[in-house]
Write a protein that holds these residues in place. Structure first.
Motif, PDB file in Angstrom:
ATOM      1  N   VAL A 181      39.750  32.208  42.935  1.00 45.05           N
ATOM      2  CA  VAL A 181      40.360  33.498  42.570  1.00 45.05           C
ATOM      3  C   VAL A 181      41.595  33.769  43.413  1.00 45.05           C
ATOM      4  O   VAL A 181      42.612  34.269  42.912  1.00 45.05           O
ATOM      5  CB  VAL A 181      39.333  34.632  42.712  1.00 45.05           C
ATOM      6  N   TYR A 234      35.282  38.880  45.436  1.00 44.83           N
ATOM      7  CA  TYR A 234      36.525  39.517  44.986  1.00 44.83           C
ATOM      8  C   TYR A 234      37.196  40.301  46.109  1.00 44.83           C
ATOM      9  O   TYR A 234      38.417  40.466  46.107  1.00 44.83           O
ATOM     10  CB  TYR A 234      36.286  40.414  43.765  1.00 44.83           C
ATOM     11  N   GLY A 270      43.343  44.900  44.378  1.00 45.48           N
ATOM     12  CA  GLY A 270      42.265  44.412  43.539  1.00 45.48           C
ATOM     13  C   GLY A 270      41.600  45.590  42.842  1.00 45.48           C
ATOM     14  O   GLY A 270      41.162  46.529  43.508  1.00 45.48           O
ATOM     15  N   VAL A 325      38.542  46.964  40.750  1.00 45.90           N
ATOM     16  CA  VAL A 325      37.147  46.605  40.536  1.00 45.90           C
ATOM     17  C   VAL A 325      36.547  47.549  39.500  1.00 45.90           C
ATOM     18  O   VAL A 325      36.503  48.762  39.708  1.00 45.90           O
ATOM     19  CB  VAL A 325      36.334  46.687  41.849  1.00 45.90           C
ATOM     20  N   LEU A 346      44.148  41.304  41.451  1.00 45.01           N
ATOM     21  CA  LEU A 346      43.096  40.738  40.592  1.00 45.01           C
ATOM     22  C   LEU A 346      42.344  41.875  39.913  1.00 45.01           C
ATOM     23  O   LEU A 346      42.449  43.038  40.295  1.00 45.01           O
ATOM     24  CB  LEU A 346      42.124  39.879  41.418  1.00 45.01           C
ATOM     25  N   ALA A 375      38.244  42.611  38.975  1.00 47.75           N
ATOM     26  CA  ALA A 375      36.855  42.183  39.127  1.00 47.75           C
ATOM     27  C   ALA A 375      35.988  43.063  38.236  1.00 47.75           C
ATOM     28  O   ALA A 375      36.067  44.296  38.318  1.00 47.75           O
ATOM     29  CB  ALA A 375      36.407  42.299  40.584  1.00 47.75           C
ATOM     30  N   VAL A 424      37.755  38.085  37.556  1.00 52.62           N
ATOM     31  CA  VAL A 424      36.464  37.524  37.950  1.00 52.62           C
ATOM     32  C   VAL A 424      35.367  38.457  37.438  1.00 52.62           C
ATOM     33  O   VAL A 424      35.419  39.674  37.651  1.00 52.62           O
ATOM     34  CB  VAL A 424      36.366  37.321  39.481  1.00 52.62           C
TER      35      VAL A 424
END
Length: 598
Positions: A29, A49, A60, A62, A134, A136, A170
């Motif tokens: 990742v 993550y 990130g 989430v 990212l 998650a 992810v």
């Protein structure tokens, strides 16, 4: 990349090494790849993550299903010095606006958000203006319409792949069979994701299932034998059962609270916060409680009534022992539970295909309850995993179950069900088998049946076990109305005709059942010092309004009692003590560790 990740693990989170597949997931990742992660509860999914978000530029995001989970995660990250926040309905408009400004200013490394908010055009537009490290998707099994915890709002999350194709994604879960995994890939557009599937095994969990004979009393005996004064969760099927069980436990001297959807939001919030903050509280709950409970030192999860599936059972029991220390999954199980669940299934408005799937899942759960094999082998096999040797840490391993050729007993039981007209439950059928001349037996003329009194070789308890096992194995069915009426199934014909044989298990004696729950939580090296450390932790947590385990969990405190660090450098070597916590709490804990016993 791995060196950088290892540095973050040690300095921020305070752990010396990665576990299992963590390092591989984090590298994938962090380098920009997608991943599908299946790890058991307590296996360290969040690091998969959190660390890549700290390594990559940007924030990130989430996706998390519960407000309580978001708050716990953010509180824990803030304690570690990580810039984290959440956006959900618990924030005022001013607080939410402040979080949004921090997001656009690049001041956050992790932002937790509910799927409903993420999918709004306004929030998607906001994300388009931010630098993203990212995405998650936590509890990703919620996307499965065939799963045990479907949440329709998860279905829209494929928009992330469409709107942000260059941002790694992810998806993480602790509970997914092969069909659910395929659905996760399809609905979240994760065709290019690398799968990482850890073992589903939780070796620290001891699995125990006992035939129901006064469930509340059986639980209390288990609790006093193994976890007196420990924190745990007791699951019941109905709100009424929750209320009655919690009140009964309080009368028995156990500090217990109820939790179910019928309570007001304020009461549920208060009870949940008490459970998270206090060390010795038992929460009695429906499955409305539990997802996202990060409390690491839950020492047991008990089911006083059957869950609906092995997936649900696995996820719910996984809330025990997240810290890796010994914990228990205890369940009482009786024919009345099967009757209740089959009635609920028959009465549901689900499509017939879903009902058939749920019926098969219930059958698998009953097979787990009735097995004479190692329970862990049966449980893991359901998720497609093979355990070569019996685990040695379940009731059937610790107190092996006797089996016997139950063909004749089963034939007697089935014949009695037929001769009484397939209109009665286990209690009446047992009375006829034992030749009990009850008023009901006499008034119905069942004392004149050829099967009256033919079952004297077994006790009442044993006959109830035989009938329960015949239902579990599909030779008998219960009525959909919930009266417990027993009826033969097509499967019973070959058995009645002597064309097949059947082995049954003997329910363990009281002595054997006691042997399966002997022992308890390992004591700290210095119990008095451990309690002083817990008292300090409680004071620090109360002052900040966070759960005690967010300061340090019990496992870290136990290690302190074993290693007895005297300096900051020595304390730094205790797992769970990162640099920020060392600076924030180090001297206070060293003062207790250095002090002579009072």
């Amino acid at each position: 990349m791995l060196e950088r990740a290892q540095h973050v693990l040690q300095t921020v989170f305070g752990y010396p090494a990665f576990r299992g597949l963590q390092a591989q997931v984090i590298e994938r990742v962090a380098r920009g790849g997608d991943a599908l992660v299946l790890m058991p509860t307590g296996g360290g999914k969040s690091l998969c993550y959190q660390i890549p978000a700290l390594l990559r530029p940007g924030v990130g995001v989430v996706v998390s299903p519960l407000i309580a989970l978001m708050k716990d995660q953010v509180d824990a990250l803030l304690q570690l010095g990580v810039r984290a926040a959440y956006l959900n309905s618990s924030l005022s408009s001013q607080e939410a606006a402040a979080v949004e400004r921090a997001l656009l200013a690049g001041e956050l490394k992790l932002l937790y958000v509910a799927p409903e908010r993420l999918l709004t055009p306004r929030f998607l537009s906001l994300l388009a203006r931010a630098q993203l490290a990212l995405f998650a998707v936590d509890e990703a099994h919620c996307v499965s319409q065939w799963g045990h915890d479907f949440r329709p709002e998860y279905l829209g999350l494929s928009v992330l792949a469409e709107r942000f194709p260059g941002v790694p994604r992810v998806a993480l879960t602790a509970t997914a069979d092969e069909a659910t995994r395929r659905e996760m890939v399809e609905r979240l557009s994760l065709q290019r994701a690398q799968p990482f599937v850890s073992s589903f095994d939780r070796p620290n969990l001891r699995y125990t299932v006992v035939p129901k004979a006064g469930a509340k009393g059986q639980f209390l005996s288990f609790y006093r034998a193994r976890h007196q004064g420990g924190a745990g969760i007791v699951y019941c099927l109905s709100r009424r059962s929750v209320e009655e069980t919690a009140a009964w436990l309080v009368k028995a001297g156990v500090e217990a609270l109820p939790y179910h959807a019928g309570l007001s939001a304020a009461v549920r919030q208060e009870h949940q916060e008490r459970f998270l903050r206090e060390d010795a509280l038992v929460m009695v709950a429906t499955i409305a409680f539990g997802m996202g409970i990060d409390k690491p030192d839950v020492r047991f999860v008990a089911h006083l009534e059957l869950p609906k599936s092995l997936e649900g059972y696995y996820q719910e029991t996984g809330r025990a022992g997240r810290d890796g220390d010994p914990a228990d999954a205890f369940m009482t199980y009786g024919l009345e539970d099967v009757v209740t669940l089959r009635r609920l299934l028959a009465q549901s408005n689900a499509p017939e295909a879903v009902k058939r799937l749920e019926a098969r899942k219930l059958e698998a759960l009953l097979g787990y309850c009735e097995t004479a094999r190692c329970r862990r082998q049966v449980l893991l096999a359901y998720f497609g995993e093979t355990l070569a040797e019996p685990c040695g840490n379940c009731d059937t391993c610790l107190a092996p179950v006797d089996t016997f050729d139950g063909t004749v007993a089963a034939q007697k039981a089935l014949s009695t069900v037929v001769r009484t007209g397939q209109r009665f439950g286990a209690g009446h059928v047992t009375d006829v088998l034992l030749g009990k001349l009850t008023p009901r037996v006499r008034s119905l003329g069942h004392h004149e049946l050829s099967t009256f009194g033919i079952g004297g070789e077994l006790s009442e308890r044993a006959w109830r076990s035989v009938l329960r096992q015949l239902v579990a194995a599909g030779y008998l069915a219960t009525d959909a109305e919930g009266y417990g009426t027993l009826k033969l199934t097509p499967r019973s014909t070959p058995l009645l005709k002597g064309q097949e044989t059947l082995r049954l298990r003997r329910d363990p004696t009281a002595a054997k059942a006691k042997a399966a729950v002997k022992g308890g939580q390992a004591a700290p090296a210095d119990p008095a010092l451990f309690e002083r450390l817990r008292a300090l932790r409680a004071r620090l947590a109360r002052a900040q309004g966070v759960p005690a385990y967010i300061v340090f969990d019990d496992k870290t405190l136990r290690t302190m009692t074993e290693l007895r660090p005297r300096t900051l450098a020595e304390l730094r070597r205790v797992p769970g003590v990162g640099e920020v916590k060392l600076a924030r709490y180090g001297e206070a804990f060293l003062e207790v560790l250095r002090a002579p016993p009072s």
